[in-house]
Design a protein around this motif. Structure first.
Motif, PDB file in Angstrom:
ATOM      1  N   GLU A   1       0.809  -1.212   0.000  1.00 36.95           N
ATOM      2  CA  GLU A   1       0.000   0.000   0.000  1.00 36.95           C
ATOM      3  C   GLU A   1       0.847   1.269   0.000  1.00 36.95           C
ATOM      4  N   HIS A   2       2.110   1.149   0.351  1.00 42.37           N
ATOM      5  CA  HIS A   2       3.029   2.282   0.209  1.00 42.37           C
ATOM      6  C   HIS A   2       3.462   2.375  -1.242  1.00 42.37           C
ATOM      7  N   ILE A   3       3.281   3.532  -1.843  1.00 40.33           N
ATOM      8  CA  ILE A   3       3.605   3.734  -3.248  1.00 40.33           C
ATOM      9  C   ILE A   3       4.572   4.914  -3.387  1.00 40.33           C
ATOM     10  N   LYS A   4       4.971   5.224  -4.609  1.00 38.15           N
ATOM     11  CA  LYS A   4       5.878   6.347  -4.853  1.00 38.15           C
ATOM     12  C   LYS A   4       5.117   7.665  -4.855  1.00 38.15           C
ATOM     13  N   GLU A   5       5.828   8.740  -4.577  1.00 39.38           N
ATOM     14  CA  GLU A   5       5.200  10.063  -4.518  1.00 39.38           C
ATOM     15  C   GLU A   5       4.591  10.474  -5.859  1.00 39.38           C
ATOM     16  N   GLU A   6       5.176   9.991  -6.950  1.00 39.54           N
ATOM     17  CA  GLU A   6       4.673  10.383  -8.273  1.00 39.54           C
ATOM     18  C   GLU A   6       3.530   9.482  -8.774  1.00 39.54           C
ATOM     19  N   ASP A   7       3.217   8.427  -8.026  1.00 41.17           N
ATOM     20  CA  ASP A   7       2.116   7.535  -8.412  1.00 41.17           C
ATOM     21  C   ASP A   7       0.765   8.207  -8.158  1.00 41.17           C
ATOM     22  N   LYS A   8      -0.225   7.865  -8.967  1.00 42.18           N
ATOM     23  CA  LYS A   8      -1.552   8.458  -8.832  1.00 42.18           C
ATOM     24  C   LYS A   8      -2.480   7.550  -8.024  1.00 42.18           C
ATOM     25  N   VAL A   9      -3.322   8.195  -7.210  1.00 44.84           N
ATOM     26  CA  VAL A   9      -4.296   7.488  -6.371  1.00 44.84           C
ATOM     27  C   VAL A   9      -5.694   8.009  -6.732  1.00 44.84           C
ATOM     28  N   LEU A  10      -6.595   7.092  -7.017  1.00 44.16           N
ATOM     29  CA  LEU A  10      -7.985   7.461  -7.308  1.00 44.16           C
ATOM     30  C   LEU A  10      -8.865   7.043  -6.136  1.00 44.16           C
ATOM     31  N   VAL A  11      -9.683   7.959  -5.656  1.00 44.35           N
ATOM     32  CA  VAL A  11     -10.591   7.693  -4.545  1.00 44.35           C
ATOM     33  C   VAL A  11     -12.032   7.872  -5.014  1.00 44.35           C
ATOM     34  N   LEU A  12     -12.860   6.861  -4.791  1.00 44.99           N
ATOM     35  CA  LEU A  12     -14.299   6.983  -5.015  1.00 44.99           C
ATOM     36  C   LEU A  12     -14.944   7.176  -3.647  1.00 44.99           C
ATOM     37  N   VAL A  13     -15.594   8.304  -3.449  1.00 43.26           N
ATOM     38  CA  VAL A  13     -16.147   8.629  -2.130  1.00 43.26           C
ATOM     39  C   VAL A  13     -17.616   8.998  -2.278  1.00 43.26           C
ATOM     40  N   ASN A  14     -18.439   8.608  -1.280  1.00 45.18           N
ATOM     41  CA  ASN A  14     -19.869   8.917  -1.411  1.00 45.18           C
ATOM     42  C   ASN A  14     -20.546   9.386  -0.131  1.00 45.18           C
ATOM     43  N   ASN A  15     -19.869   9.319   1.021  1.00 41.71           N
ATOM     44  CA  ASN A  15     -20.537   9.773   2.246  1.00 41.71           C
ATOM     45  C   ASN A  15     -19.528  10.193   3.313  1.00 41.71           C
ATOM     46  N   GLN A  16     -20.075  10.752   4.397  1.00 45.75           N
ATOM     47  CA  GLN A  16     -19.216  11.316   5.444  1.00 45.75           C
ATOM     48  C   GLN A  16     -18.395  10.256   6.170  1.00 45.75           C
ATOM     49  N   TYR A  17     -18.987   9.068   6.364  1.00 48.75           N
ATOM     50  CA  TYR A  17     -18.257   8.020   7.077  1.00 48.75           C
ATOM     51  C   TYR A  17     -17.019   7.606   6.290  1.00 48.75           C
ATOM     52  N   MET A  18     -17.161   7.446   4.978  1.00 50.17           N
ATOM     53  CA  MET A  18     -15.992   7.095   4.185  1.00 50.17           C
ATOM     54  C   MET A  18     -14.951   8.202   4.228  1.00 50.17           C
ATOM     55  N   PHE A  19     -15.408   9.443   4.268  1.00 50.42           N
ATOM     56  CA  PHE A  19     -14.462  10.562   4.328  1.00 50.42           C
ATOM     57  C   PHE A  19     -13.630  10.499   5.610  1.00 50.42           C
ATOM     58  N   GLU A  20     -14.263  10.163   6.755  1.00 55.22           N
ATOM     59  CA  GLU A  20     -13.514  10.026   8.002  1.00 55.22           C
ATOM     60  C   GLU A  20     -12.489   8.890   7.896  1.00 55.22           C
ATOM     61  N   GLN A  21     -12.876   7.815   7.213  1.00 57.14           N
ATOM     62  CA  GLN A  21     -11.938   6.718   6.990  1.00 57.14           C
ATOM     63  C   GLN A  21     -10.779   7.162   6.103  1.00 57.14           C
ATOM     64  N   LEU A  22     -11.081   7.986   5.107  1.00 54.68           N
ATOM     65  CA  LEU A  22     -10.040   8.486   4.211  1.00 54.68           C
ATOM     66  C   LEU A  22      -9.004   9.322   4.955  1.00 54.68           C
ATOM     67  N   LEU A  23      -9.483  10.158   5.875  1.00 57.10           N
ATOM     68  CA  LEU A  23      -8.544  10.982   6.649  1.00 57.10           C
ATOM     69  C   LEU A  23      -7.591  10.087   7.441  1.00 57.10           C
TER      70      LEU A  23
END
Length: 374
Positions: free
Chosen positions: A7-29
């Motif tokens: 799960e550790h990647i390089k700084e130049e690698d791209k990350v895509l996040v699909l988000v739909n609600n507040q609970y997932m946002f807290e998990q993202l943080l």
């Protein structure tokens, strides 16, 4: 020998996040505090009957957190399409399955939303009720996939079809379009074994067909930040929080729910200060009973964060909900209302299944309303 954490990647690698609600946002943080590497982009998914207000709230949260280089709102409206269009969509899914063109088709779909599919890591909220997360799985077979916790439905066992009413959900899963939870079980998807799955209670997971199961919020040393508006809720010093739900999901019960809830609150909490936290998708009505000191608030934040904000307030749930996972994890006392006059098979079965999963005792239940109509 040191095992590499993929799960550790390089700084130049791209990350895509699909988000739909507040609970997932807290998990993202939390997740970002552990794995901050990469160039992060977000797609805010709105589907079905989700409120436009919720989409605006999620856009603002993603903007304010500061680590997304791009934020794309995307409205998914299959559930609102006509029967003819739904039938055409099913025909297309069958054709793609037979011709083995699903991956190519899904890649075109994802590229129409985000552009080039060159993401090293993709973070999704679930594989339920939306084809977009599953399409990303199909479109980018070489990417790292992380699946955060969507809710108690995550803990349902994977089984075969049990009733003819489940046929459509079963077909969509077998065609590798999307999943669904039906009466306490779900159907296995082709690419589940590629998911790094995070959950609050790994030992309780009855379906374990993922690449790996990980503990959500493990070693959480983040400082929980509250906005000025959120801190105003703390200053109000509420006696009880009522976490609401969307009873329209079970049929035409929304009016019954509000009437019975108001009667019960008047009987048990007259003179007390009540905070009513509506469900993000709930089209709630204002309470008409002026004898209750009730305040509607917290719509813009996850219920889990509200528990952090008000650690000493009494908790009432109107349904088994994802927030129960945190309440159980933190050993908070709570009560759950069972509306006995809501005659919905799904309502009863989900309550029973969730209660068994979490080990909720009979003392936690309060029966509300008259005898249900059979």
């Amino acid at each position: 020998m040191c095992v590499k954490d993929e799960e550790h990647i390089k700084e130049e690698d791209k990350v895509l996040v699909l988000v739909n609600n507040q609970y997932m946002f807290e998990q993202l943080l939390w997740y970002h505090s552990k794995y901050p590497e990469g160039i992060w982009e977000a797609v805010i998914i709105k589907f079905g009957k989700y409120n436009d207000d919720l989409m605006d709230i999620m856009y603002q949260k993603c903007l304010e957190c500061g680590f997304f280089s791009k934020i794309i709102p995307y409205s998914y409206k299959v559930s609102e399409k006509s029967l003819l269009k739904k039938m055409f969509a099913m025909f297309r899914y069958f054709f793609q399955y037979i011709t083995r063109s699903r991956e190519k088709s899904d890649r075109k779909l994802i590229e129409s939303i985000v552009g080039k599919c060159d993401y090293k890591k993709i973070i999704i909220f679930s594989t339920y009720c939306s084809n977009i997360p599953v399409a990303t799985l199909n479109a980018m077979p070489d990417s790292i996939f992380v699946c955060l916790e969507d809710g108690l439905a995550d803990y349902a066992p994977a089984t075969s079809i049990k009733h003819i009413s489940e046929l459509l959900s079963f077909i969509l899963a077998k065609l590798n379009v999307m999943n669904a939870t039906i009466y306490g079980h779900q159907f296995q998807l082709k690419n589940d074994n590629r998911l790094i799955k995070y959950c609050s209670l790994p030992d309780k997971m009855r379906y374990r067909g993922y690449k790996v199961l990980k503990q959500l919020f493990e070693d959480d040393c983040r400082k929980i930040n509250f906005s000025e508006k959120e801190l105003l809720l703390r200053k109000e010093k509420y006696d009880v929080i009522v976490f609401s739900t969307i009873f329209s999901d079970f049929g035409n019960y929304q009016q019954i729910y509000y009437v019975e809830l108001q009667k019960w609150l008047k009987k048990n909490y007259e003179g007390k200060k009540i905070l009513f936290k509506p469900h993000p998708r709930e089209k709630y009505e204002l309470f008409s009973n002026n004898d209750i000191d009730i305040h509607i608030g917290g719509e813009e934040m996850a219920g889990e964060k509200l528990l952090e904000l008000l650690p000493d307030t009494e908790i009432i749930f109107t349904y088994t909900t994802t927030i129960l996972l945190k309440a159980c994890r933190d050993k908070r006392k709570f009560r759950i209302l069972y509306f006995s006059n809501i005659a919905s098979k799904r309502y009863r079965l989900v309550l029973e299944d969730d209660s068994n999963l979490l080990g909720i005792s009979d003392d936690s239940w309060i029966i509300v309303g008259d005898k249900e109509d059979e």
